[in-house]
Structure formats: C-alpha cells, structure tokens
Design a protein around this motif. Structure first.
Motif, mmCIF file in Angstrom:
data_model
loop_
_atom_site.group_PDB
_atom_site.id
_atom_site.type_symbol
_atom_site.label_atom_id
_atom_site.label_comp_id
_atom_site.label_asym_id
_atom_site.label_seq_id
_atom_site.Cartn_x
_atom_site.Cartn_y
_atom_site.Cartn_z
ATOM 1 N N GLN A 92 17.864 -9.221 9.911
ATOM 2 C CA GLN A 92 18.614 -7.949 9.403
ATOM 3 C C GLN A 92 19.222 -8.575 7.870
ATOM 4 O O GLN A 92 19.975 -7.620 7.625
ATOM 5 N N ASN A 93 19.561 -10.006 7.565
ATOM 6 C CA ASN A 93 20.817 -10.264 6.561
ATOM 7 C C ASN A 93 19.944 -10.302 5.327
ATOM 8 O O ASN A 93 20.285 -10.625 4.532
ATOM 9 N N LEU A 94 18.689 -10.584 5.522
ATOM 10 C CA LEU A 94 17.592 -11.022 4.341
ATOM 11 C C LEU A 94 17.084 -10.342 4.075
ATOM 12 O O LEU A 94 16.374 -9.609 4.462
ATOM 13 N N PRO A 95 16.737 -10.108 2.547
ATOM 14 C CA PRO A 95 15.443 -9.295 2.248
ATOM 15 C C PRO A 95 13.996 -9.910 1.920
ATOM 16 O O PRO A 95 13.913 -10.415 1.341
ATOM 17 N N ILE A 96 13.337 -9.781 3.243
ATOM 18 C CA ILE A 96 12.534 -10.029 3.727
ATOM 19 C C ILE A 96 11.466 -9.443 3.579
ATOM 20 O O ILE A 96 11.355 -8.347 3.793
ATOM 21 N N ASP A 97 10.507 -9.967 2.924
ATOM 22 C CA ASP A 97 9.143 -8.454 3.172
ATOM 23 C C ASP A 97 8.297 -8.234 3.588
ATOM 24 O O ASP A 97 7.653 -8.167 4.172
ATOM 25 N N VAL A 98 7.872 -9.788 3.947
ATOM 26 C CA VAL A 98 6.643 -10.183 5.253
ATOM 27 C C VAL A 98 6.469 -11.537 6.195
ATOM 28 O O VAL A 98 7.436 -12.322 6.137
ATOM 29 N N GLN A 141 -6.503 -3.100 16.306
ATOM 30 C CA GLN A 141 -6.001 -1.894 17.430
ATOM 31 C C GLN A 141 -4.359 -1.732 17.819
ATOM 32 O O GLN A 141 -3.735 -1.298 17.584
ATOM 33 N N MET A 142 -3.930 -3.110 17.031
ATOM 34 C CA MET A 142 -2.279 -3.077 16.843
ATOM 35 C C MET A 142 -1.895 -2.132 15.335
ATOM 36 O O MET A 142 -0.498 -2.087 15.902
ATOM 37 N N GLY A 143 -2.521 -2.061 14.581
ATOM 38 C CA GLY A 143 -2.176 -1.630 13.349
ATOM 39 C C GLY A 143 -2.613 -1.836 12.311
ATOM 40 O O GLY A 143 -3.493 -2.638 12.320
ATOM 41 N N ASN A 144 -1.995 -1.344 11.240
ATOM 42 C CA ASN A 144 -2.659 -1.803 9.305
ATOM 43 C C ASN A 144 -2.069 -3.190 9.355
ATOM 44 O O ASN A 144 -0.961 -3.305 8.648
ATOM 45 N N ARG A 168 5.930 -4.216 16.281
ATOM 46 C CA ARG A 168 7.259 -2.498 15.869
ATOM 47 C C ARG A 168 8.359 -3.151 15.303
ATOM 48 O O ARG A 168 8.753 -1.878 14.670
ATOM 49 N N LEU A 169 9.102 -3.971 15.605
ATOM 50 C CA LEU A 169 10.270 -4.473 15.066
ATOM 51 C C LEU A 169 10.148 -4.338 13.517
ATOM 52 O O LEU A 169 10.839 -3.682 12.231
ATOM 53 N N ALA A 170 8.879 -5.056 13.219
ATOM 54 C CA ALA A 170 8.877 -5.324 11.456
ATOM 55 C C ALA A 170 8.211 -3.852 11.154
ATOM 56 O O ALA A 170 8.746 -3.517 9.553
ATOM 57 N N SER A 171 7.570 -3.157 11.022
ATOM 58 C CA SER A 171 7.820 -1.954 10.911
ATOM 59 C C SER A 171 8.211 -0.742 10.875
ATOM 60 O O SER A 171 8.485 -0.481 9.864
ATOM 61 N N SER A 172 9.162 -1.530 12.095
ATOM 62 C CA SER A 172 10.259 -0.149 12.208
ATOM 63 C C SER A 172 11.588 -0.403 10.812
ATOM 64 O O SER A 172 12.248 0.075 9.939
ATOM 65 N N ARG A 202 2.922 -8.862 24.151
ATOM 66 C CA ARG A 202 3.604 -7.927 24.133
ATOM 67 C C ARG A 202 4.745 -8.644 23.184
ATOM 68 O O ARG A 202 5.033 -7.568 22.081
ATOM 69 N N ILE A 203 4.328 -9.660 23.133
ATOM 70 C CA ILE A 203 5.177 -10.212 22.147
ATOM 71 C C ILE A 203 5.076 -10.218 20.392
ATOM 72 O O ILE A 203 5.595 -9.473 19.331
ATOM 73 N N VAL A 204 3.687 -9.978 20.309
ATOM 74 C CA VAL A 204 2.396 -9.971 18.790
ATOM 75 C C VAL A 204 3.686 -8.073 18.738
ATOM 76 O O VAL A 204 3.706 -7.789 17.589
ATOM 77 N N GLN A 205 2.900 -7.183 19.976
ATOM 78 C CA GLN A 205 3.148 -5.529 19.523
ATOM 79 C C GLN A 205 4.828 -5.776 19.206
ATOM 80 O O GLN A 205 5.047 -4.754 18.427
ATOM 81 N N THR A 206 5.403 -6.488 19.822
ATOM 82 C CA THR A 206 7.150 -6.250 19.391
ATOM 83 C C THR A 206 7.591 -6.798 18.433
ATOM 84 O O THR A 206 8.252 -6.264 17.582
ATOM 85 N N ILE A 207 7.020 -7.555 17.364
ATOM 86 C CA ILE A 207 7.277 -8.157 16.526
ATOM 87 C C ILE A 207 6.627 -7.694 15.483
ATOM 88 O O ILE A 207 7.278 -6.643 14.661
#
Ligand code: C2E
Ligand code: MG
Ligand code: MG
Ligand code: MG
Length: 280
Positions: free
Chosen positions: A195-201, A252-255, A227-231, A220-225
């Motif tokens: 939330q506080n640091l400008p992180i890209d990847v 399958q989980m995304g791009n 989703r969090l990252a994407s949001s 589930r953990i990876v999926q959550t990571i």
C-alpha cells in the motif's frame, strides 16, 4: 582430552570447524581477487509472457568461475560479499554488464520485441546513498532506456526501513525504472507495504509454484496474490516453473509472466543470443 577440560574450547579446535573457517577466509581472499581478475559472468534466464509466449526479458544471474574450484554458485559467496562490502564493486559490475549486454542485443536484433533486463541488487547496494545516481549513470553510459531495466529487491530489504525504502523506490520510479519484488511471499512481510511503496511487479517465489499442482492451499494463495496484485495494478512473474502442469495451472489463472527451468535454464550470453534469434 580437550573435551574433558573445556567443551567450548574443544568445539573451537574441532577439525571440521577449522576447515570451515579456513575455507571462509580463503573464499573471502579469492573473492577479492575475483573482482580484479574478472572471474564473474552473467547468465540470462528468459522471462516469458503466458499470453502470447513472447520473451519479455531476461533476469541477469551472477556466476563465479573460480580458477581452481570451478563454478561457485551465487548463494555460496553473496553472504561474504555482502559482509565484506565486496558486493559494491561486484554489484556495480553486474549492473554495467547487464545493461551493456541488453544494448548489444538491441543493436543486434533491432526487430525483436522490446526486451528488458532484470538485475538483482543486494541490501548493502540499495542502501548506498548514491545508488540511484549510479544506476542512472550506468543507463546513460550504456545507452539503455530506463524502462528496459528492472531492479529486483527482496521484501526483507524494504521492511528494514519503510520510509527510506519509499523514498528510494519513488526516486527509481520517477526516473522510469520499475521495481520488482523478488522471492515474494518468503520474507517476514506484511501486505501493508504494498500500500505504501511504489512497486511494479511481484515475483512469486518458487516455493509456491512448486506446490501449485499438488496442494490446493498453494493454489488459493497464488490466486489470492494474483487478485490482490491485479487490483492494485501490480504485475506478476512466477519464478521456478519446472513442469508443463505448473505452467498450465498458472496460465489458467491469468495473464502474467513466467520464468523457470521448464521454459529455460539461465543461459550464457551466446545461448541467450540464439534464444532471441529463435524468437524473431
Ligand atoms: P533469485 O533472484 O530468486 O533468482 C532465481 C534463482 O532460481 C536462480 O538461482 C535461478 O537459476 C534459479 N531458478 C530459475 N528457475 C528455476 C527453476 O525452475 N527451478 C529451480 N529450482 N531454480 C530455478 P541462482 O542463479 O543460483 O541465484 C540464486 C540467488 O542469488 C538469486 O535468486 C539472487 O537472490 C542471488 N543473485 C544472483 N545473481 C545476483 C546478482 O547479480 N546480485 C545479487 N545481489 N544477487 C544475485
Ligand atoms: Mg531475482
Ligand atoms: Mg527470486
Ligand atoms: Mg529465489
């Protein structure tokens, strides 16, 4: 006999320990010479986008060719390099060499899709007051654009001093250089820094990828990571993809982008050349 007299003393003279100490001292001395003798090399591991199977970049990985011991893996000497401060000249060389190599590729393969090089930096290196200036100087001298260089930092480094980290990362971002968090998920991290640091990847540590196809919790953990990252508008690279199943699962989980032995081991620069040529 010594054991009977003094257990502590006994342990000091234990032959294995003496060997250990000697080896360490020798390693330190050899490491000092390695800088002058230019015994280091970089290998390059392709990073591929799952969406279109295109190579998007390479991670530069340090290799030490010791004159008598042969190849010494980075994790065997980085600790000593950090403690002795030798990581500063080594890290400087790594940054230059990685950027020089990228520039050569750009010149040799002008029609290749844009490539980046991703460079690991150590805690001591990042904490140097002139770290950013040095990075910018390397870009200037090698003619590499800021958006073609990624800096990989582990989260533990950031957590040591959040405010100092924020200033440093903001300064990198203002200069157009993206920050990748290496081995994400393995440190004593708190999600709050996202939330506080400008992180890209975020580079998801291979420990999670390893369990991906075996354990539903890891999935589930990876999926959550993801989703969090994407949001948050943060990108993802999966580290250590070793099997087709892991790649499938991840795809399958995304791009996102993937890196690992299944795609390619780290390559010598000439082999990386062939890799790029084969993508044209
Ligand atoms: P890292 O930055 O997390 O780099 C990924 C490591 O995982 C590399 O090990 C790579 O060879 C290995 N790897 C890649 N794909 C796979 C896979 O599918 N399976 C498995 N089991 N391993 C895979 P390497 O090259 O031995 O480097 C180890 C660590 O040393 C790096 O971890 C990084 O933290 C550090 N390191 C490497 N080069 C440098 C450098 O130039 N500077 C600094 N400060 N640290 C470096
Ligand atoms: Mg890395
Ligand atoms: Mg990593
Ligand atoms: Mg790692």
């Amino acid at each position: 006999h010594a054991k009977k007299w003094n257990r502590g003393q006994y342990s000091i003279f234990h032959p294995d320990m003496r060997l250990g100490a000697l080896t360490r001292l020798q390693l330190e001395e050899d490491l000092r010479k390695a800088v002058e003798r230019q015994e280091f090399q970089l290998h390059y591991q392709p990073i591929v986008s799952v969406e279109n199977n295109q190579t998007v970049g390479f991670e530069a990985l340090l290799r030490w060719q010791h004159p008598s011991r042969g190849f010494v893996p980075p994790l065997d000497f980085l600790g000593i390099a950090e403690e002795t401060g030798l990581i500063i000249p080594i890290g400087k060389w790594v940054l230059y060499e990685a950027c020089r190599q990228l520039r050569r590729w750009q010149e040799e393969f002008p029609t290749a899709s844009p490539l980046y090089v991703s460079v690991n930096v150590s805690p001591l290196q990042v904490n140097q007051v002139d770290f950013i200036d040095r990075v910018m100087l390397v870009l200037k001298e090698t003619g590499v654009e800021a958006n073609c260089l990624k800096i990989e930092i582990t989260e533990t480094v950031l957590m040591e001093n959040l405010e100092a980290s924020r200033l440093k990362l903001e300064s990198l971002r203002n200069n157009g250089i993206e920050v990748y968090i290496d081995d994400f998920g393995t440190g004593y991290s708190s999600f709050s820094y996202l939330q506080n640091l400008p992180i890209d990847v975020l580079k998801i540590d291979r420990a999670f990828i390893k369990e991906l196809t075996k354990d539903e919790k890891s999935q589930r953990i990876v999926q959550t990571i993801l989703r969090l990252a994407s949001s948050m508008g943060i990108g993802i690279v999966a580290e250590g993809v070793e099997t087709a199943e892991q790649l499938d699962c991840f795809t399958q989980m995304g791009n996102q982008s993937v890196q690992g032995y299944y795609i390619s081991k780290p390559l010598e620069s000439s082999a990386a050349n062939s890799w790029i040529r084969s993508t044209l």
